[in-house]
Design a protein around this motif. Structure first.
Motif, mmCIF file in Angstrom:
data_model
loop_
_atom_site.group_PDB
_atom_site.id
_atom_site.type_symbol
_atom_site.label_atom_id
_atom_site.label_comp_id
_atom_site.label_asym_id
_atom_site.label_seq_id
_atom_site.Cartn_x
_atom_site.Cartn_y
_atom_site.Cartn_z
ATOM 1 N N UNK A 1 8.323 12.612 -12.391
ATOM 2 C CA UNK A 1 8.282 11.692 -13.646
ATOM 3 C C UNK A 1 8.572 12.103 -14.901
ATOM 4 N N UNK A 2 9.301 11.443 -16.302
ATOM 5 C CA UNK A 2 10.065 12.262 -16.939
ATOM 6 C C UNK A 2 8.539 13.237 -17.902
ATOM 7 N N UNK A 3 8.653 14.151 -18.536
ATOM 8 C CA UNK A 3 7.584 14.937 -19.125
ATOM 9 C C UNK A 3 7.060 13.994 -20.204
ATOM 10 N N UNK A 4 6.097 14.307 -20.882
ATOM 11 C CA UNK A 4 6.073 13.636 -21.726
ATOM 12 C C UNK A 4 6.664 13.536 -23.641
ATOM 13 N N UNK A 5 7.177 14.470 -23.377
ATOM 14 C CA UNK A 5 8.243 14.544 -24.732
ATOM 15 C C UNK A 5 9.659 14.020 -24.366
ATOM 16 N N UNK A 6 10.090 13.993 -23.496
ATOM 17 C CA UNK A 6 10.733 13.208 -22.974
ATOM 18 C C UNK A 6 10.989 11.430 -22.977
ATOM 19 N N UNK A 7 9.853 10.814 -22.605
ATOM 20 C CA UNK A 7 8.993 9.162 -22.689
ATOM 21 C C UNK A 7 10.108 9.517 -24.592
ATOM 22 N N UNK A 8 9.692 9.483 -24.817
ATOM 23 C CA UNK A 8 9.122 9.127 -26.469
ATOM 24 C C UNK A 8 9.500 10.379 -27.687
ATOM 25 N N UNK A 9 11.368 10.363 -27.247
ATOM 26 C CA UNK A 9 11.332 11.526 -28.532
ATOM 27 C C UNK A 9 10.930 11.238 -30.146
ATOM 28 N N UNK B 1 0.365 -1.413 -0.238
ATOM 29 C CA UNK B 1 0.529 -0.021 0.095
ATOM 30 C C UNK B 1 1.159 1.119 -0.321
ATOM 31 N N UNK B 2 2.106 0.733 0.609
ATOM 32 C CA UNK B 2 2.914 2.508 0.601
ATOM 33 C C UNK B 2 3.535 2.440 -0.481
ATOM 34 N N UNK B 3 4.116 1.628 -1.302
ATOM 35 C CA UNK B 3 4.918 1.622 -2.124
ATOM 36 C C UNK B 3 3.838 2.082 -3.458
ATOM 37 N N UNK B 4 2.483 1.753 -3.614
ATOM 38 C CA UNK B 4 1.084 2.280 -4.672
ATOM 39 C C UNK B 4 1.140 3.705 -4.150
ATOM 40 N N UNK B 5 0.642 3.990 -3.213
ATOM 41 C CA UNK B 5 0.514 5.529 -2.722
ATOM 42 C C UNK B 5 1.835 6.211 -3.292
ATOM 43 N N UNK B 6 3.148 5.602 -3.030
ATOM 44 C CA UNK B 6 4.072 6.329 -3.272
ATOM 45 C C UNK B 6 4.571 6.899 -4.844
ATOM 46 N N UNK B 7 4.227 5.560 -5.453
ATOM 47 C CA UNK B 7 4.024 5.546 -7.265
ATOM 48 C C UNK B 7 3.037 6.580 -7.663
ATOM 49 N N UNK B 8 1.624 6.582 -6.766
ATOM 50 C CA UNK B 8 0.841 7.465 -7.806
ATOM 51 C C UNK B 8 1.301 9.085 -7.299
ATOM 52 N N UNK B 9 1.697 9.330 -5.966
ATOM 53 C CA UNK B 9 2.280 10.583 -5.476
ATOM 54 C C UNK B 9 2.937 11.023 -6.664
ATOM 55 N N UNK B 10 3.651 9.974 -6.977
ATOM 56 C CA UNK B 10 5.542 10.391 -8.249
ATOM 57 C C UNK B 10 4.795 10.422 -9.509
ATOM 58 N N UNK B 11 4.053 10.314 -9.404
ATOM 59 C CA UNK B 11 3.318 10.269 -11.233
ATOM 60 C C UNK B 11 2.204 11.289 -11.212
ATOM 61 N N UNK B 12 1.677 11.769 -10.416
ATOM 62 C CA UNK B 12 0.894 12.932 -10.146
ATOM 63 C C UNK B 12 2.114 14.429 -10.555
#
Length: 65
Positions: free
Chosen positions: A32-40, A11-22
């Motif tokens: 997290x990397x921006x959309x343009x940085x993920x798939x140039x 649950x803590x890992x899931x909450x951490x990922x949620x906060x990181x992704x937002x």
């Protein structure tokens, strides 16, 4: 007891990922990397994206052009 600990860790890992992704952890230097940085490569493969036109849907009774 082990199952309860595993559940809490997941649950803590899931909450951490949620906060990181937002992007809520930017203040801590974790973003997290921006959309343009993920798939140039996708942007470089686009051919004339400015030609794209968005049209309204035709009425049900009208024939297609």
């Amino acid at each position: 007891m082990k199952l309860r600990l595993l559940l809490i860790v997941l649950l803590l890992a899931n909450a951490g990922y949620f906060l990181w992704a937002r992007g809520d952890l930017v203040g801590f230097g974790m973003a997290p990397a921006g959309i343009n940085e993920r798939e140039p490569q996708r942007l470089s493969r686009q051919i004339h994206p400015e030609w794209l036109q968005i049209r309204k849907e035709a009425k049900a009774g009208a024939p297609a052009p």
